[in-house]
Design a protein around this motif. Structure first.
Motif, PDB file in Angstrom:
ATOM      1  N   GLU A 272       0.841  -1.267   0.103  1.00 13.71           N
ATOM      2  CA  GLU A 272       0.193   0.159   0.005  1.00 13.71           C
ATOM      3  C   GLU A 272       0.896   1.401   0.080  1.00 13.71           C
ATOM      4  O   GLU A 272       0.370   2.240  -0.337  1.00 13.71           O
ATOM      5  N   THR A 273       2.104   1.318   0.671  1.00  7.40           N
ATOM      6  CA  THR A 273       3.085   2.192   0.473  1.00  7.40           C
ATOM      7  C   THR A 273       4.327   2.037   0.062  1.00  7.40           C
ATOM      8  O   THR A 273       4.620   0.663   0.109  1.00  7.40           O
ATOM      9  N   ALA A 274       5.433   3.218  -0.079  1.00  2.08           N
ATOM     10  CA  ALA A 274       6.569   2.796  -0.545  1.00  2.08           C
ATOM     11  C   ALA A 274       7.256   2.132   0.619  1.00  2.08           C
ATOM     12  O   ALA A 274       8.211   1.438   0.370  1.00  2.08           O
ATOM     13  N   ALA A 275       7.010   2.361   1.960  1.00  2.00           N
ATOM     14  CA  ALA A 275       7.730   2.109   2.972  1.00  2.00           C
ATOM     15  C   ALA A 275       7.212   0.575   3.193  1.00  2.00           C
ATOM     16  O   ALA A 275       8.150  -0.320   3.444  1.00  2.00           O
ATOM     17  N   GLU A 276       6.046  -0.091   2.889  1.00  2.00           N
ATOM     18  CA  GLU A 276       5.634  -1.335   3.232  1.00  2.00           C
ATOM     19  C   GLU A 276       6.365  -2.037   2.110  1.00  2.00           C
ATOM     20  O   GLU A 276       7.046  -3.189   2.168  1.00  2.00           O
ATOM     21  N   LEU A 277       6.555  -1.547   0.720  1.00  2.00           N
ATOM     22  CA  LEU A 277       7.336  -2.104  -0.338  1.00  2.00           C
ATOM     23  C   LEU A 277       8.792  -2.306  -0.113  1.00  2.00           C
ATOM     24  O   LEU A 277       9.165  -3.121  -0.171  1.00  2.00           O
ATOM     25  N   GLY A 278       9.266  -1.475   0.576  1.00  2.00           N
ATOM     26  CA  GLY A 278      10.685  -1.361   1.002  1.00  2.00           C
ATOM     27  C   GLY A 278      11.135  -2.570   1.926  1.00  2.00           C
ATOM     28  O   GLY A 278      11.931  -3.268   1.847  1.00  2.00           O
ATOM     29  N   LYS A 279      10.165  -2.872   3.001  1.00  2.00           N
ATOM     30  CA  LYS A 279      10.323  -3.771   3.841  1.00  2.00           C
ATOM     31  C   LYS A 279      10.260  -5.230   2.949  1.00  2.00           C
ATOM     32  O   LYS A 279      10.789  -6.172   3.418  1.00  2.00           O
ATOM     33  N   ALA A 280       9.110  -5.248   2.230  1.00  2.00           N
ATOM     34  CA  ALA A 280       8.998  -6.513   1.287  1.00  2.00           C
ATOM     35  C   ALA A 280      10.225  -6.923   0.660  1.00  2.00           C
ATOM     36  O   ALA A 280      10.545  -7.899   0.337  1.00  2.00           O
ATOM     37  N   LEU A 281      10.781  -5.869  -0.242  1.00  2.00           N
ATOM     38  CA  LEU A 281      11.746  -5.875  -1.104  1.00  2.00           C
ATOM     39  C   LEU A 281      13.040  -6.518  -0.038  1.00  2.00           C
ATOM     40  O   LEU A 281      13.965  -7.368  -0.527  1.00  2.00           O
ATOM     41  N   GLU A 282      13.100  -6.045   1.183  1.00  2.00           N
ATOM     42  CA  GLU A 282      14.243  -6.307   1.841  1.00  2.00           C
ATOM     43  C   GLU A 282      14.095  -7.815   2.078  1.00  2.00           C
ATOM     44  O   GLU A 282      15.076  -8.453   2.159  1.00  2.00           O
ATOM     45  N   ARG A 283      12.987  -8.475   2.934  1.00  2.75           N
ATOM     46  CA  ARG A 283      12.701  -9.714   2.909  1.00  2.75           C
ATOM     47  C   ARG A 283      12.852 -10.657   1.687  1.00  2.75           C
ATOM     48  O   ARG A 283      13.602 -11.605   1.673  1.00  2.75           O
TER      49      ARG A 283
END
Length: 224
Positions: A200-211
């Motif tokens: 839903e947000t760039a912050a959420e995407l960043g965490k998903a990419l990190e994982r």
């Protein structure tokens, strides 16, 4: 071998919805004397197909003329209006600072892709661009993502996009796939296509990419 992140452009990184709608309407009016409704344009854009395919849906015989008119109006209307979705510039910069190869994989013309990356300040964060001219097949076929991997010299990573075609192309190329909810595709359609997560947000995407990036090769966490 490093894993890459391959981003779609329109609806994922860059918001040009109003420009696309206006250019479609002007082209349809100019060539076909047709008043095209916004809902129909969004429906065409949600397919993720190249512009010529959109125009062929309107009128196959006039498709090439429609494309010419669209491109002229699109480039005129776009001036000064290309903008990034919130948080995406910082996300790409953090990926590159971490040493993650970043590519843009799009079905739009290279000239327009390069211009929009420059206008939004993303050109320094993107290592390569795969545009319409670079492959014979386009999303949802895997060819664009495979070509990006070939040029980056890596065999794995994550595809990020706002449409089912982005997800299907990435998955068919052997990549993980993440969806974003702020573009043209419905979250349910992204999940049905195989997105592991719809952010839903760039912050959420960043965490998903990190994982996703750290899963195959554990490393420093907390980067994003």
């Amino acid at each position: 071998m490093k894993q890459a992140v391959l981003f779609d452009l329109d609806g994922t990184l860059v918001d040009l919805r109003a420009v696309y709608i206006r250019a479609h309407q002007l082209a349809a009016r100019e060539v076909l004397a047709l008043e095209l409704e916004e809902a129909r344009i969004i429906e065409l854009m949600a397919t993720g197909s190249p512009i010529r395919t959109h125009m062929a849906h309107l009128n196959e015989a006039a498709a090439d003329v429609l494309v010419e008119s669209f491109v002229m109006h699109y480039r005129r209307e776009r001036e000064g209006l290309a903008r990034l979705f919130p948080g995406m510039n910082g996300l790409l910069r953090r990926l590159r600072s971490r040493g993650v190869p970043v590519a843009v994989v799009t079905s739009k013309l290279r000239e327009d892709t390069v211009a929009e990356l420059a206008a939004t300040g993303l050109e320094e964060s993107v290592e390569i661009v795969i545009a319409f001219e670079d492959t014979e097949e386009h999303k949802p076929a895997p060819a664009p993502h495979l070509e990006a991997l070939r040029r980056l010299g890596t065999s794995g990573g994550v595809g990020v996009g706002d449409l089912p075609g982005d997800v299907l192309s990435a998955r068919a190329a052997g990549l993980s796939a993440l969806g974003v909810a702020w573009g043209y595709g419905a979250p349910a359609a992204l999940r049905d296509a195989g997105a592991e997560r719809v952010c839903e947000t760039a912050a959420e995407l960043g965490k998903a990419l990190e994982r996703a990036l750290d899963q195959p090769r554990p490393g420093p966490r907390g980067v994003f």
